[in-house]
Enzyme design. Structure first.
Site, short mmCIF file in Angstrom:
data_model
loop_
_atom_site.label_atom_id
_atom_site.label_comp_id
_atom_site.label_asym_id
_atom_site.label_seq_id
_atom_site.Cartn_x
_atom_site.Cartn_y
_atom_site.Cartn_z
N ARG A 224 -3.43 6.73 -10.95
CA ARG A 224 -3.48 7.39 -12.25
C ARG A 224 -3.71 6.41 -13.39
O ARG A 224 -4.24 6.79 -14.44
CB ARG A 224 -2.17 8.15 -12.51
CG ARG A 224 -2.02 9.41 -11.67
CD ARG A 224 -0.62 9.95 -11.80
NE ARG A 224 0.35 8.88 -11.55
CZ ARG A 224 1.66 9.01 -11.61
NH1 ARG A 224 2.19 10.15 -11.95
NH2 ARG A 224 2.47 7.99 -11.35
N ASP B 27 1.58 2.04 11.66
CA ASP B 27 2.85 1.35 11.86
C ASP B 27 2.45 -0.12 12.01
O ASP B 27 1.91 -0.51 13.05
CB ASP B 27 3.57 1.84 13.12
CG ASP B 27 4.92 1.15 13.28
OD1 ASP B 27 5.04 -0.02 12.88
OD2 ASP B 27 5.85 1.77 13.83
N HIS B 28 2.69 -0.90 10.96
CA HIS B 28 2.09 -2.24 10.96
C HIS B 28 2.60 -3.12 12.10
O HIS B 28 1.96 -4.10 12.45
CB HIS B 28 2.23 -2.91 9.60
CG HIS B 28 3.61 -3.31 9.25
ND1 HIS B 28 4.50 -2.47 8.64
CD2 HIS B 28 4.27 -4.46 9.45
CE1 HIS B 28 5.64 -3.08 8.47
NE2 HIS B 28 5.55 -4.30 8.95
N HIS C 34 9.28 1.74 13.95
CA HIS C 34 8.97 0.41 14.50
C HIS C 34 9.65 0.13 15.84
O HIS C 34 9.00 -0.29 16.81
CB HIS C 34 9.40 -0.69 13.52
CG HIS C 34 8.82 -0.54 12.16
ND1 HIS C 34 7.50 -0.17 11.94
CD2 HIS C 34 9.36 -0.71 10.93
CE1 HIS C 34 7.28 -0.13 10.63
NE2 HIS C 34 8.39 -0.45 10.01
P1 NAP Z 1 4.46 2.22 -5.32
O1 NAP Z 1 4.52 0.77 -5.65
O2 NAP Z 1 5.41 3.15 -5.98
O3 NAP Z 1 2.97 2.70 -5.65
C1 NAP Z 1 2.60 4.04 -5.66
C2 NAP Z 1 1.13 4.16 -6.03
O4 NAP Z 1 0.80 5.54 -6.11
C3 NAP Z 1 0.78 3.55 -7.37
O5 NAP Z 1 -0.49 2.95 -7.29
C4 NAP Z 1 0.73 4.77 -8.28
O6 NAP Z 1 -0.13 4.44 -9.33
C5 NAP Z 1 0.14 5.81 -7.34
N1 NAP Z 1 0.45 7.18 -7.71
C6 NAP Z 1 1.66 7.73 -7.97
N2 NAP Z 1 1.54 9.04 -8.29
C7 NAP Z 1 0.22 9.33 -8.20
C8 NAP Z 1 -0.53 10.52 -8.40
N3 NAP Z 1 0.03 11.67 -8.77
N4 NAP Z 1 -1.86 10.45 -8.22
C9 NAP Z 1 -2.47 9.30 -7.88
N5 NAP Z 1 -1.81 8.15 -7.67
C10 NAP Z 1 -0.47 8.16 -7.84
O7 NAP Z 1 4.60 2.47 -3.77
P2 NAP Z 1 4.26 1.45 -2.57
O8 NAP Z 1 5.45 0.60 -2.34
O9 NAP Z 1 2.95 0.79 -2.82
O10 NAP Z 1 4.18 2.45 -1.34
C11 NAP Z 1 3.06 3.29 -1.10
C12 NAP Z 1 3.27 4.01 0.23
O11 NAP Z 1 3.36 3.05 1.25
C13 NAP Z 1 4.56 4.82 0.30
O12 NAP Z 1 4.34 5.94 1.16
C14 NAP Z 1 5.53 3.87 0.99
O13 NAP Z 1 6.55 4.57 1.66
C15 NAP Z 1 4.59 3.19 1.96
N6 NAP Z 1 5.04 1.86 2.38
C16 NAP Z 1 5.20 0.86 1.49
C17 NAP Z 1 5.60 -0.41 1.92
C18 NAP Z 1 5.75 -1.56 0.96
O14 NAP Z 1 5.99 -2.66 1.43
N7 NAP Z 1 5.62 -1.36 -0.33
C19 NAP Z 1 5.83 -0.64 3.29
C20 NAP Z 1 5.64 0.41 4.19
C21 NAP Z 1 5.24 1.65 3.73
P3 NAP Z 1 -0.16 5.18 -10.76
O15 NAP Z 1 1.25 5.23 -11.25
O16 NAP Z 1 -1.09 4.34 -11.55
O17 NAP Z 1 -0.71 6.52 -10.48
#
Ligand code: NAP
Length: 484
Positions: free
Chosen positions: A51, A177-178, A240
């Site tokens: 967004r 699943d990395h 995992h």
């Molecule tokens: P995050 O830092 O909260 O990022 C979320 C992303 O989604 C941001 O780019 C946000 O950008 C975007 N977003 C939120 N609402 C949106 C909407 N309505 N439309 C379009 N874009 C939207 O989360 P994350 O840690 O990167 O995790 C992302 C996914 O990966 C999650 O499912 C999480 O469970 C999974 N995951 C993450 C990790 C990790 O290490 N971080 C590890 C394993 C799995 P804007 O606010 O600009 O829209």
């Protein structure tokens, strides 16, 4: 040695959630490394979508910063980084609204591979899948990549599967699943199914028990609120640890292809016996000298969520009947390490007089911090003094034998994204596998909720609660020491 980088065809990879933590920390630095290895042809593009109201140049700067922060030595290659950024686009889009979708439709080409990475909260998966179809951005050749968590129980996983299935065929869905992308995990399959040596011993006649450990030194930190609704069982075991268990325990697939491998993994999950509650230990970390307790981190003084779990599982089939699988995972432990340990049985009889020590072959598969495999073998201690036996680790990583190529191993995310582009689902979870994993874990969670089970406390920097040690000691066994 000749480089074995396999070329891929041109692609458009759209990353939803491209400004988020996962994209910045893992996906984009990983893609830059693949670019450097020649796996991002000039005709390919990465399209960021979130967004945030920025333009493509603003997004490129964000990537430059992310690579500076999270990249490795390759980040010093400024010329290559400029070229990589030249292949990046950005669209400001709302998964839940209409803004940005037409712009995305114009950008995504139909004559190259189209992949869509859902690096956003799972609550947005359905909306993204639906809009990709209604705006005719995806077609029958497109792939979608979905991140964990995939549901929080069987019901929600089924719902998510059904939602995705309304818009995409199973062969288009890549549930990541990395852990499965790790080099050593694949090497485990090569060792098991590419050698005569191990497979005949890989059963209850020769294996005493198996340990799977995923230990972290970090606490739940900034994600306390999320974690408190999840806990170690949902966050780590259901995905995992169970995936690692499957790879260790599965039968040989008839060939190394996606469905054959996943069929065999599914059989393992279905053969897991319901867990005896006495074979389960849950824990919560206490405050350390400079760190907060779990309850403080989670901002929930009455939380009963586990930051540690240990269990003894059994697989009810011919190969594994009677062989315990001990699983443990936790936060704020003594070391950051992920490993699988296959402990073979004792020799029935020693011919070496005076040798009273217990000698065991132990195969250790280390997934992090350093990926590698060692096999503990018993040899004669060199030198005079008779037949004294010692146990030494035989390094099966063979980095020296493989030369510089062994150093240029892609990280798990890089490998998995390239598998998506190549259309290879072998290292991704199938919908029925995920559901079967929840079907096993749900009754365990319901059981402790019904018993009002309270997690045991453990010291920060320890190996977990004392009861977890006892789980092994009662069986005359012990956990491998946690070492980073
Ligand atoms: P995050 O830092 O909260 O990022 C979320 C992303 O989604 C941001 O780019 C946000 O950008 C975007 N977003 C939120 N609402 C949106 C909407 N309505 N439309 C379009 N874009 C939207 O989360 P994350 O840690 O990167 O995790 C992302 C996914 O990966 C999650 O499912 C999480 O469970 C999974 N995951 C993450 C990790 C990790 O290490 N971080 C590890 C394993 C799995 P804007 O606010 O600009 O829209």
């Amino acid at each position: 040695m000749v480089s074995r980088v396999i070329p891929v065809d041109d692609f458009d990879l759209v990353i939803f959630g491209s400004t988020g933590d996962l994209a910045r920390r893992k996906i984009l630095p990983g893609l830059f490394r693949r670019f450097l290895s020649g796996q991002m042809p000039e005709g390919s593009r990465i399209i960021g979508a979130a967004r945030s109201d920025i333009d493509a140049d603003g997004y490129r700067e964000m990537i430059r910063d992310a690579i500076a922060e999270f990249g490795g030595a390759e980040k010093r290659n400024k010329k290559a980084l400029d070229a990589f950024l030249g292949q990046i686009e950005y669209v400001s889009i709302d998964a839940l609204g209409d803004g940005g979708w037409q712009a995305l439709a114009k950008l995504v080409r139909k004559d190259v591979i189209g992949a869509f990475y859902f690096s956003v909260a799972p609550s947005l998966f359905g909306a993204l899948a639906e809009r990709l179809q209604s705006h005719k951005i995806a077609d029958a050749n497109s792939r979608i990549v979905v991140e964990k968590p995939f549901g929080r129980d069987l019901g929600s996983a089924k719902e998510l599967n059904a939602t995705l299935a309304m818009h995409f065929d199973e062969c288009q869905i890549y549930r990541i699943d990395h852990y499965l992308g790790k080099e050593t995990v694949q090497n485990l399959m090569a060792v098991r199914f590419g050698n005569m040596l191990f497979e005949p011993l890989w059963n209850n006649h020769y294996v005493d028990h198996i340990q799977i450990t995923v230990a972290e030194t970090v606490g739940v930190g900034g994600r306390g609120g999320y974690y408190d609704k999840s806990g170690a069982m949902r966050d780590m075991v259901q995905n995992h640890l169970m995936q690692l268990l499957c790879l260790i325990a599965m039968e040989a697939p008839h060939q190394f292809d996606a469905d054959a491998v996943r069929d065999e993994k599914l059989k393992v999950i279905r053969a897991l016996q319901p867990l005896d509650p006495h074979h389960l230990v849950r824990g919560q970390y206490d405050a350390g000298p400079k760190t907060a307790s779990y309850r403080e981190d989670a901002e929930n003084p009455r939380s009963h969520t586990e930051s540690f779990i240990a269990m003894k599982a059994h697989i009810a089939n011919w190969r594994w009947a009677g062989v315990p699988f001990y699983l443990r995972t936790g936060k704020r432990l003594k070391a950051q390490t992920s490993e699988i340990v296959v402990v073979f049985k004792d020799l029935g009889h020693s011919i070496f007089e005076g040798d009273e020590k217990r000698h065991r072959n132990i195969l250790t598969i280390q997934l992090q911090p350093n990926e590698g495999m060692t096999l503990q073998v018993t040899i004669k201690e060199p030198g005079p003094g008779g037949m004294r036996l010692i146990d030494v680790p035989l390094d099966m990583t063979f980095a020296d034998a493989l030369g510089p190529d062994a150093e240029d191993v892609p990280d798990a995310y890089e490998r998995l994204i390239m598998d998506v582009i190549r259309g290879n689902q072998t290292l991704f979870m199938r919908g029925d596998e995920v559901e079967a994993a929840w079907a096993w874990t749900d009754p365990i969670i319901e059981g402790w909720q019904a018993r009002n089970d309270v997690p045991k406390h453990y010291d920060t920097g320890s190996a977990g609660p004392e009861d977890a040690m006892m789980l092994m000691h009662r069986d005359g066994r012990k956990w491998r020491e946690l070492k980073g």
